[in-house]
Design a protein around this motif. Structure first.
Motif, PDB file in Angstrom:
ATOM      1  N   PRO A 192      34.189 110.494  14.309  1.00 47.20           N
ATOM      2  CA  PRO A 192      35.002 109.575  15.118  1.00 47.20           C
ATOM      3  C   PRO A 192      36.249 109.055  15.306  1.00 47.20           C
ATOM      4  CG  PRO A 192      32.826 108.936  14.072  1.00 47.20           C
ATOM      5  CD  PRO A 192      33.589 110.139  13.757  1.00 47.20           C
ATOM      6  N   GLN A 193      37.140 110.122  14.259  1.00 50.61           N
ATOM      7  CA  GLN A 193      38.474 109.168  14.350  1.00 50.61           C
ATOM      8  C   GLN A 193      39.335 110.293  14.971  1.00 50.61           C
ATOM      9  OE1 GLN A 193      40.249 109.169  10.044  1.00 50.61           O
ATOM     10  NE2 GLN A 193      37.843 109.333   9.260  1.00 50.61           N
ATOM     11  N   LEU A 207      31.888 117.923  16.393  1.00 48.89           N
ATOM     12  CA  LEU A 207      30.158 117.481  16.958  1.00 48.89           C
ATOM     13  C   LEU A 207      29.462 119.076  16.961  1.00 48.89           C
ATOM     14  CD1 LEU A 207      30.988 114.578  18.923  1.00 48.89           C
ATOM     15  CD2 LEU A 207      30.257 114.607  16.349  1.00 48.89           C
ATOM     16  N   THR A 208      30.319 120.432  17.619  1.00 47.41           N
ATOM     17  CA  THR A 208      29.582 121.134  17.514  1.00 47.41           C
ATOM     18  C   THR A 208      28.880 122.298  16.473  1.00 47.41           C
ATOM     19  OG1 THR A 208      30.160 121.589  20.302  1.00 47.41           O
ATOM     20  CG2 THR A 208      29.482 123.703  18.882  1.00 47.41           C
ATOM     21  N   LEU A 227      17.904 109.895  16.320  1.00 53.09           N
ATOM     22  CA  LEU A 227      18.228 108.618  15.627  1.00 53.09           C
ATOM     23  C   LEU A 227      19.468 109.072  16.450  1.00 53.09           C
ATOM     24  CD1 LEU A 227      18.743 110.624  11.936  1.00 53.09           C
ATOM     25  CD2 LEU A 227      17.504 108.212  12.879  1.00 53.09           C
ATOM     26  N   THR A 228      20.740 107.288  16.400  1.00 57.79           N
ATOM     27  CA  THR A 228      22.147 107.300  17.149  1.00 57.79           C
ATOM     28  C   THR A 228      23.057 108.579  15.938  1.00 57.79           C
ATOM     29  OG1 THR A 228      22.514 105.642  15.712  1.00 57.79           O
ATOM     30  CG2 THR A 228      21.090 104.889  17.819  1.00 57.79           C
ATOM     31  N   PRO A 229      24.007 108.659  16.723  1.00 59.50           N
ATOM     32  CA  PRO A 229      25.007 110.081  15.733  1.00 59.50           C
ATOM     33  C   PRO A 229      26.010 108.059  14.843  1.00 59.50           C
ATOM     34  CG  PRO A 229      25.669 109.137  18.754  1.00 59.50           C
ATOM     35  CD  PRO A 229      24.474 108.198  18.386  1.00 59.50           C
ATOM     36  N   ARG A 230      25.778 107.424  15.178  1.00 57.53           N
ATOM     37  CA  ARG A 230      26.145 106.455  13.594  1.00 57.53           C
ATOM     38  C   ARG A 230      24.965 106.667  12.680  1.00 57.53           C
ATOM     39  NH1 ARG A 230      31.134 106.558  12.374  1.00 57.53           N
ATOM     40  NH2 ARG A 230      32.329 105.035  12.958  1.00 57.53           N
ATOM     41  N   VAL A 256      17.761 116.885  11.214  1.00 63.67           N
ATOM     42  CA  VAL A 256      18.990 116.383  11.845  1.00 63.67           C
ATOM     43  C   VAL A 256      20.093 116.218  11.271  1.00 63.67           C
ATOM     44  CG1 VAL A 256      19.862 113.562  12.242  1.00 63.67           C
ATOM     45  CG2 VAL A 256      17.338 114.165  12.453  1.00 63.67           C
ATOM     46  N   LEU A 257      20.129 116.438   9.578  1.00 66.63           N
ATOM     47  CA  LEU A 257      20.685 116.925   8.245  1.00 66.63           C
ATOM     48  C   LEU A 257      20.360 118.119   8.474  1.00 66.63           C
ATOM     49  CD1 LEU A 257      20.662 113.681   6.568  1.00 66.63           C
ATOM     50  CD2 LEU A 257      22.475 114.160   7.817  1.00 66.63           C
TER      51      LEU A 257
END
Length: 277
Positions: A180-181, A192-193, A216-219, A275-276
């Protein structure tokens, strides 16, 4: 960070320097790929093209002295200054500059650029000018440092995984926190890929029950990735640039979606759901 994004960062820092210092002329450039010399790429307040594209070598002129010493340097009257060489007197004189400050952009002890500010009068530059110039350089340094770290993590994550999935998971958490930065959309998409590849690479355990409908949302994923790497809520908040209460909210929401009652259960469930990593 592409050259276009670097130019945007440099331009924004120079405009902040101009506003913060009150100097009528600001300019600067970055060293490309560790090569020399530096070239002046951004100018604001100039009335001639004399300085644009000027190649500045270490040790030459005020900027070259700044490059060589890796510290701020200033002169009250450029043309007659005794402590610099005078290879660039012609373009400096053409622009009518007299009092000039040069501040290095230093990332990991390497000078990556120089920011300049100048007056057309031979007047001393005070603390306000110095502080504004240093602050502007720090802004560019931070942007370059984030870019370097993101590229390093992406390369590390893109390499074939070694025997330890813990290292992979740690890299995944750092990448999720950095993405995000990143101002460069291409680099952000790449990060992100890579995260998606790491998430898919591990896959759920063969005996794991499927978890349908987990979205889940990105955050929420960012927070879980930090938690999975062992971070506390406070550490995750600092890493992600969030408030600790916000981290708790994302974590509670993720736990609810995953049907988990503890942080550990949430991480395990997220890994089962792919997701992880």
């Amino acid at each position: 960070m592409s050259e276009r994004i670097e130019a945007v960062e440099l331009r924004a820092a120079l405009l902040r320097l101009r506003r913060g210092s009150g100097l009528p002329v600001v300019f600067g450039g970055l060293v490309r790929d560790g090569g020399r010399p530096l070239r002046i790429a951004e100018l604001h307040g100039a009335v001639t093209p004399a300085l644009r594209g000027l190649a500045v070598s270490p040790g030459n002129g005020l900027g070259g002295k700044c490059l060589a010493l890796a510290r701020p340097c200033a002169v009250t009257d450029y043309a007659v200054a005794r402590h610099i060489t005078h290879e660039y007197d012609v373009p400096v004189s053409a622009e009518g500059l007299r009092s000039v400050i040069a501040v290095p952009v230093v990332v990991r002890r390497q000078v990556r650029g120089v920011l300049y500010g100048a007056l057309r009068d031979a007047l001393p530059l005070g603390e306000r000018v110095f502080d504004a110039a240093v602050a502007a350089a720090r802004d560019v340094e931070q942007a370059l440092a984030v870019r370097d770290e993101a590229s390093r993590l992406a390369e590390r994550a893109e390499a074939p995984p070694g025997p330890s999935w813990e290292e992979v998971r740690h890299a995944h958490g750092e990448l999720r926190a950095l993405a995000p930065q990143i101002a460069d959309p291409e680099l952000r998409t790449r990060l992100l890929t890579v995260c998606g590849r790491l998430e898919a690479a591990s896959g759920p355990p063969p005996d794991a029950a499927p978890l349908p409908g987990v979205a889940l949302t990105p955050r929420e994923t960012d927070v879980l990735a930090s938690v999975a790497s062992g971070a506390t809520n406070a550490a995750a908040a600092q890493r992600l640039g969030l408030r600790p209460e916000t981290v708790k909210g994302y974590l509670r929401s993720a736990m609810r979606k995953l049907g988990a009652h503890t942080r550990l259960e949430a991480v395990v469930a997220a890994r089962r759901a792919g997701v992880l990593p």
